[in-house]
Design an enzyme around this catalytic site. Structure first.
Site, PDB file in Angstrom:
ATOM      1  N   SER A  20      52.744  29.469  49.529  1.00 13.77           N
ATOM      2  CA  SER A  20      53.311  29.279  50.871  1.00 13.77           C
ATOM      3  C   SER A  20      53.650  30.622  51.524  1.00 13.77           C
ATOM      4  CB  SER A  20      54.533  28.353  50.842  1.00 13.77           C
ATOM      5  OG  SER A  20      55.623  28.967  50.207  1.00 13.77           O
ATOM      6  N   ARG A  72      48.181  43.406  28.123  1.00 14.48           N
ATOM      7  CA  ARG A  72      48.603  43.476  29.527  1.00 14.48           C
ATOM      8  C   ARG A  72      47.839  44.576  30.269  1.00 14.48           C
ATOM      9  NH1 ARG A  72      52.991  41.172  31.512  1.00 14.48           N
ATOM     10  NH2 ARG A  72      54.039  40.952  29.516  1.00 14.48           N
ATOM     11  N   ARG A  98      53.518  37.341  36.700  1.00 16.25           N
ATOM     12  CA  ARG A  98      53.239  38.205  35.542  1.00 16.25           C
ATOM     13  C   ARG A  98      53.925  39.537  35.751  1.00 16.25           C
ATOM     14  NH1 ARG A  98      51.788  36.020  31.187  1.00 16.25           N
ATOM     15  NH2 ARG A  98      50.765  37.908  30.441  1.00 16.25           N
ATOM     16  N   LEU A 100      53.928  43.364  35.583  1.00 16.41           N
ATOM     17  CA  LEU A 100      52.877  44.381  35.569  1.00 16.41           C
ATOM     18  C   LEU A 100      53.359  45.576  34.751  1.00 16.41           C
ATOM     19  CD1 LEU A 100      52.146  43.926  39.330  1.00 16.41           C
ATOM     20  CD2 LEU A 100      50.458  43.498  37.523  1.00 16.41           C
ATOM     21  N   ASN A 114      57.494  43.064  46.966  1.00 14.85           N
ATOM     22  CA  ASN A 114      57.657  41.731  46.373  1.00 14.85           C
ATOM     23  C   ASN A 114      58.686  40.963  47.178  1.00 14.85           C
ATOM     24  OD1 ASN A 114      57.519  39.641  44.337  1.00 14.85           O
ATOM     25  ND2 ASN A 114      59.468  40.396  43.523  1.00 14.85           N
ATOM     26  N   HIS A 116      61.629  37.950  46.617  1.00 16.46           N
ATOM     27  CA  HIS A 116      62.387  37.275  45.562  1.00 16.46           C
ATOM     28  C   HIS A 116      63.426  36.364  46.219  1.00 16.46           C
ATOM     29  CE1 HIS A 116      64.195  36.724  41.631  1.00 16.46           C
ATOM     30  NE2 HIS A 116      65.368  36.866  42.209  1.00 16.46           N
ATOM     31  N   ASP A 152      62.198  42.482  39.210  1.00 18.22           N
ATOM     32  CA  ASP A 152      62.996  42.237  40.414  1.00 18.22           C
ATOM     33  C   ASP A 152      63.913  43.407  40.760  1.00 18.22           C
ATOM     34  OD1 ASP A 152      61.786  39.725  40.636  1.00 18.22           O
ATOM     35  OD2 ASP A 152      63.243  38.819  39.295  1.00 18.22           O
ATOM     36  N   ALA A 180      63.400  30.867  54.928  1.00 19.18           N
ATOM     37  CA  ALA A 180      63.795  32.243  55.253  1.00 19.18           C
ATOM     38  C   ALA A 180      62.758  33.237  54.719  1.00 19.18           C
ATOM     39  CB  ALA A 180      65.171  32.545  54.682  1.00 19.18           C
ATOM     40  N   GLU A 181      62.197  32.965  53.548  1.00 23.73           N
ATOM     41  CA  GLU A 181      61.165  33.848  52.984  1.00 23.73           C
ATOM     42  C   GLU A 181      59.973  33.961  53.940  1.00 23.73           C
ATOM     43  OE1 GLU A 181      60.035  33.235  48.857  1.00 23.73           O
ATOM     44  OE2 GLU A 181      61.859  32.080  48.523  1.00 23.73           O
TER      45      GLU A 181
HETATM   46  C1  GRF Z   1      58.861  32.190  46.189  1.00 25.88           C
HETATM   47  O1  GRF Z   1      60.123  31.575  46.146  1.00 25.88           O
HETATM   48  C2  GRF Z   1      58.980  33.670  45.944  1.00 25.88           C
HETATM   49  O2  GRF Z   1      60.158  34.224  46.447  1.00 25.88           O
HETATM   50  C3  GRF Z   1      59.001  33.741  44.439  1.00 25.88           C
HETATM   51  O3  GRF Z   1      58.074  32.764  44.028  1.00 25.88           O
HETATM   52  C4  GRF Z   1      57.986  31.742  45.017  1.00 25.88           C
HETATM   53  C5  GRF Z   1      56.542  31.639  45.408  1.00 25.88           C
HETATM   54  O4  GRF Z   1      56.305  30.566  46.285  1.00 25.88           O
HETATM   55  N1  GRF Z   1      58.717  35.083  43.982  1.00 25.88           N
HETATM   56  P1  GRF Z   1      54.929  30.461  47.058  1.00 25.88           P
HETATM   57  O5  GRF Z   1      53.832  30.460  46.000  1.00 25.88           O
HETATM   58  O6  GRF Z   1      54.828  31.631  47.975  1.00 25.88           O
HETATM   59  O7  GRF Z   1      54.989  29.156  47.805  1.00 25.88           O
END
Ligand code: GRF
Length: 224
Positions: A20, A72, A98, A100, A114, A116, A152, A180-181
């Site tokens: 998403s 890895r 994963r 890295l 990233n 989070h 993170d 919000a993301e």
């Molecule tokens: C999101 O909540 C992101 O913050 C976290 O993993 C989830 C991924 O969701 N790192 P999507 O695959 O982007 O829907």
């Protein structure tokens, strides 16, 4: 979903699942004035739904199954090869599950970001929303940050604060944070791609100053 366009910094989006956030980046990259374009989407899981989203948008979508690699480092090297083949300049991790290896992270230092779903440095790792609710926290949120080797961590670019309600479940809170993301990741990527932000001394600095946001009070209370 909008179709891809092809100008601006070449980015790779690394995913493991639903995609998403990838979809929100695809939409952003379709805007005329957006300073980034998606050169390739890579998933470590061949069945990731996000790969279908990428293909439906006409993007190059590559699965590199981590279970096929004994170490890895060889998995990371394969990802790196795909990124170089696509002339990638910036990496966006979007639900990439994963870790890295240090070498890879250093090679992409300050060129990999990233998202989070917590207000880092609080609640790194997994099961974030469960832990937030268990702790009775009133405000959670999400963070976009540059990537460093430990999980993170890394200089923080932007955060959104999201209220936690007393009757929230992990799912309802996850949904509110996810909205919000989808708002913040494209905005943060824009600032990275167009040079509005950069890293200085392990902190993010703004080339032309920054705007102060309003405080979020949660829950809303009667004043006085
Ligand atoms: C999101 O909540 C992101 O913050 C976290 O993993 C989830 C991924 O969701 N790192 P999507 O695959 O982007 O829907």
């Amino acid at each position: 979903m909008n179709v891809k366009r092809s100008s601006g910094k070449k980015i790779a989006v690394l995913i493991s699942g639903r995609g998403s956030n990838l979809a929100s980046l695809i939409d952003a990259c379709a805007r005329d004035d957006y300073p980034a374009q998606i050169a390739v989407v890579v998933s470590n899981r061949p069945a990731a739904k996000g790969l279908d989203i990428a293909r439906a948008a006409g993007l190059s979508a590559v699965a590199i199954d981590h279970t096929a690699f004994a170490a890895r480092e060889t998995f990371d090297a394969e990802i790196d090869k795909v990124l170089r083949d696509h002339d990638v300049e910036l990496i966006c991790l979007a639900g990439f599950m994963r870790l890295l290896a240090n070498d890879f992270v250093e090679r992409w230092r300050n060129r990999m970001i990233n998202i989070h779903p917590s207000l880092l440095p609080a609640y790194p790792g997994v099961n974030i929303h469960e832990r937030v609710i268990d702790d009775g926290v009133r405000i959670s949120g999400c963070t976009v940050h540059y990537v460093r080797a430990s999980m993170d961590s890394g200089p923080i670019i932007a955060q959104v604060a999201v209220p936690v309600l007393s009757n929230d479940t992990a799912d309802s809170l996850a949904q509110r944070v996810l909205s919000a993301e989808h708002q913040i990741y494209p905005q943060a990527l824009r600032m990275v791609a167009d040079g509005t932000v950069r890293v200085s001394g392990e902190r993010v600095v703004f080339a032309a100053g920054e705007q102060e946001a309003a405080p979020l009070v949660s829950p809303l209370m009667v004043t006085g």
